[in-house]
Scaffold this motif. Sequence first.
Motif, PDB file in Angstrom:
ATOM      1  N   GLU A 182       0.831  -1.205   0.000  1.00 19.85           N
ATOM      2  CA  GLU A 182       0.000   0.000   0.000  1.00 19.85           C
ATOM      3  C   GLU A 182       0.865   1.254   0.000  1.00 19.85           C
ATOM      4  N   ILE A 183       1.913   1.271   0.803  1.00 22.13           N
ATOM      5  CA  ILE A 183       2.800   2.440   0.834  1.00 22.13           C
ATOM      6  C   ILE A 183       3.512   2.592  -0.508  1.00 22.13           C
ATOM      7  N   MET A 184       3.924   1.488  -1.107  1.00 21.43           N
ATOM      8  CA  MET A 184       4.559   1.555  -2.416  1.00 21.43           C
ATOM      9  C   MET A 184       3.605   2.115  -3.468  1.00 21.43           C
ATOM     10  N   ARG A 185       2.328   1.734  -3.402  1.00 17.63           N
ATOM     11  CA  ARG A 185       1.350   2.283  -4.349  1.00 17.63           C
ATOM     12  C   ARG A 185       1.238   3.793  -4.187  1.00 17.63           C
ATOM     13  N   ARG A 186       1.247   4.261  -2.954  1.00 14.72           N
ATOM     14  CA  ARG A 186       1.134   5.698  -2.717  1.00 14.72           C
ATOM     15  C   ARG A 186       2.341   6.449  -3.276  1.00 14.72           C
ATOM     16  N   VAL A 187       3.527   5.938  -2.992  1.00 14.68           N
ATOM     17  CA  VAL A 187       4.748   6.633  -3.410  1.00 14.68           C
ATOM     18  C   VAL A 187       4.874   6.635  -4.934  1.00 14.68           C
ATOM     19  N   THR A 188       4.783   5.467  -5.540  1.00 13.39           N
ATOM     20  CA  THR A 188       4.944   5.391  -6.992  1.00 13.39           C
ATOM     21  C   THR A 188       3.770   6.042  -7.722  1.00 13.39           C
ATOM     22  N   GLY A 189       2.588   5.994  -7.106  1.00 14.43           N
ATOM     23  CA  GLY A 189       1.414   6.611  -7.715  1.00 14.43           C
ATOM     24  C   GLY A 189       1.524   8.117  -7.825  1.00 14.43           C
ATOM     25  N   HIS A 190       2.379   8.717  -7.007  1.00 19.18           N
ATOM     26  CA  HIS A 190       2.631  10.153  -7.079  1.00 19.18           C
ATOM     27  C   HIS A 190       3.877  10.469  -7.905  1.00 19.18           C
ATOM     28  N   GLY A 191       4.389   9.454  -8.602  1.00 17.59           N
ATOM     29  CA  GLY A 191       5.518   9.681  -9.501  1.00 17.59           C
ATOM     30  C   GLY A 191       6.865   9.783  -8.828  1.00 17.59           C
ATOM     31  N   VAL A 192       6.955   9.350  -7.567  1.00 18.33           N
ATOM     32  CA  VAL A 192       8.226   9.400  -6.843  1.00 18.33           C
ATOM     33  C   VAL A 192       8.953   8.072  -7.033  1.00 18.33           C
ATOM     34  N   PRO A 193      10.224   8.100  -7.406  1.00 21.74           N
ATOM     35  CA  PRO A 193      10.943   6.850  -7.687  1.00 21.74           C
ATOM     36  C   PRO A 193      11.235   6.047  -6.428  1.00 21.74           C
ATOM     37  N   VAL A 194      11.096   4.741  -6.544  1.00 18.32           N
ATOM     38  CA  VAL A 194      11.440   3.806  -5.470  1.00 18.32           C
ATOM     39  C   VAL A 194      12.557   2.905  -5.976  1.00 18.32           C
TER      40      VAL A 194
ATOM     41  N   ARG B   9      13.410  -7.426   2.459  1.00 19.71           N
ATOM     42  CA  ARG B   9      12.522  -6.692   1.543  1.00 19.71           C
ATOM     43  C   ARG B   9      12.665  -5.185   1.772  1.00 19.71           C
ATOM     44  N   LEU B  10      13.779  -4.663   1.369  1.00 17.46           N
ATOM     45  CA  LEU B  10      14.135  -3.269   1.632  1.00 17.46           C
ATOM     46  C   LEU B  10      14.094  -2.436   0.352  1.00 17.46           C
ATOM     47  N   VAL B  11      13.404  -1.300   0.425  1.00 11.08           N
ATOM     48  CA  VAL B  11      13.397  -0.319  -0.655  1.00 11.08           C
ATOM     49  C   VAL B  11      13.644   1.057  -0.060  1.00 11.08           C
TER      50      VAL B  11
ATOM     51  N   VAL C 143      16.631  10.178   3.331  1.00 12.13           N
ATOM     52  CA  VAL C 143      16.112   9.042   2.580  1.00 12.13           C
ATOM     53  C   VAL C 143      15.220   8.215   3.503  1.00 12.13           C
ATOM     54  N   GLN C 144      14.075   7.782   2.973  1.00  9.14           N
ATOM     55  CA  GLN C 144      13.170   6.905   3.718  1.00  9.14           C
ATOM     56  C   GLN C 144      13.351   5.487   3.209  1.00  9.14           C
ATOM     57  N   GLU C 145      13.602   4.548   4.130  1.00 11.28           N
ATOM     58  CA  GLU C 145      13.786   3.148   3.771  1.00 11.28           C
ATOM     59  C   GLU C 145      12.688   2.322   4.424  1.00 11.28           C
ATOM     60  N   LEU C 146      12.161   1.370   3.671  1.00  9.15           N
ATOM     61  CA  LEU C 146      10.996   0.599   4.108  1.00  9.15           C
ATOM     62  C   LEU C 146      11.337  -0.881   4.058  1.00  9.15           C
ATOM     63  N   TYR C 147      11.002  -1.603   5.127  1.00  7.04           N
ATOM     64  CA  TYR C 147      11.282  -3.035   5.163  1.00  7.04           C
ATOM     65  C   TYR C 147      10.183  -3.768   5.931  1.00  7.04           C
ATOM     66  N   THR C 148      10.129  -5.090   5.744  1.00  8.55           N
ATOM     67  CA  THR C 148       9.057  -5.872   6.343  1.00  8.55           C
ATOM     68  C   THR C 148       9.515  -6.749   7.507  1.00  8.55           C
TER      69      THR C 148
END
Length: 333
Positions: free
Chosen positions: A79-91, A106-108, A117-122
């Motif tokens: 869901e967070i990835m959809r929000r970020v990429t949906g606004h045209g921000v590169p991941v 699972r780090l991006v 920089v914001q890093e996201l992991y599970t």
Amino acid sequence: MSSVFGNVHLGYVVIETEKFGDWRRFGREAIGLHVDELRSDAMRFRLDDNECRFLLKRGPVEDVTALGWHVDDHNTFDEIMRRVTGHGVPVAEVAAEEAALRGVERLVRFPGPNGLVQELYTRARTGCGPLQMANHGGFVTGDSGLGHVAITTKKPHQVHGYYDTVFDARLSDYIDETIGGVKFKIRFLRVNERHHSVAIAAVNRLPINPVRTRIQHLNIQVNDLDDMTTSYQRIKELGFDMALGVGQHTNDRELSYYAITPSGFEWEVGWNPLIVDEATWEPTTHQGISIWGHTPEGQTIIDKLAQFKTGIRSLFQAEDSVAALAGSGIADG
């Protein structure tokens, strides 16, 4: 769109520094953390079962460079990835070696305000071997996350909008404070039960930022009051500078002190802040950051002049708030 509030937790902080010796003494001997020496250009601090809570990488910046956010499940991640990429921000997918340094899977990463920089992991890996810490009572993490960070900015509404868009951050409250003759408004945002994971400080009605570093301070929370007071004593005895002595905050009622790290930003050690009750909580505005204490220690006129010069320079420096994720900016307070 489903809310991700409550499923996001501050997980780790990445620091770039050339001062490994000073940081080793600060982290292990002063604050009381477990230190893992990885290699000549990387060192980690642990404070609980996680393999990494602070990653120090060798480099000239002397600053925090990234925040790692732990999400509870793959649905929240997606869901967070959809929000970020949906606004045209590169991941960007992070290389396995970099993920291993952070002890996560699972780090991006994607851009964040103020160059953070914001890093996201599970999933975080569990550290090997028992913790060897001067802190005996342990630290509060878990559902509350690692602690919090405070960011100073010229664009507070946009930074608030960013964390609302990405993490469904909720406003806990405001503090109005005058520091060194300058009026600040501070916004406190929560993404889980912790009163705040991000604080946003801005000079009222002036587009200046008097802080050199990307964060003004970071916070960790101890379980036992004795661990806070003994670490305060160790910092003084070891010759590290103190920014603010022990005091109690007006909004979250946390007892804490602020030390100055080898890289120049501040490190807050706190005890017993309140936990937000989502059913009854209403944002309010507090006058001043402290009920008592938090007296400045050791600041000289040279320090104040340096802050003034930093503020003046910031007038001519661009600040990236990642406008694509800030919406129209939240016109709060």
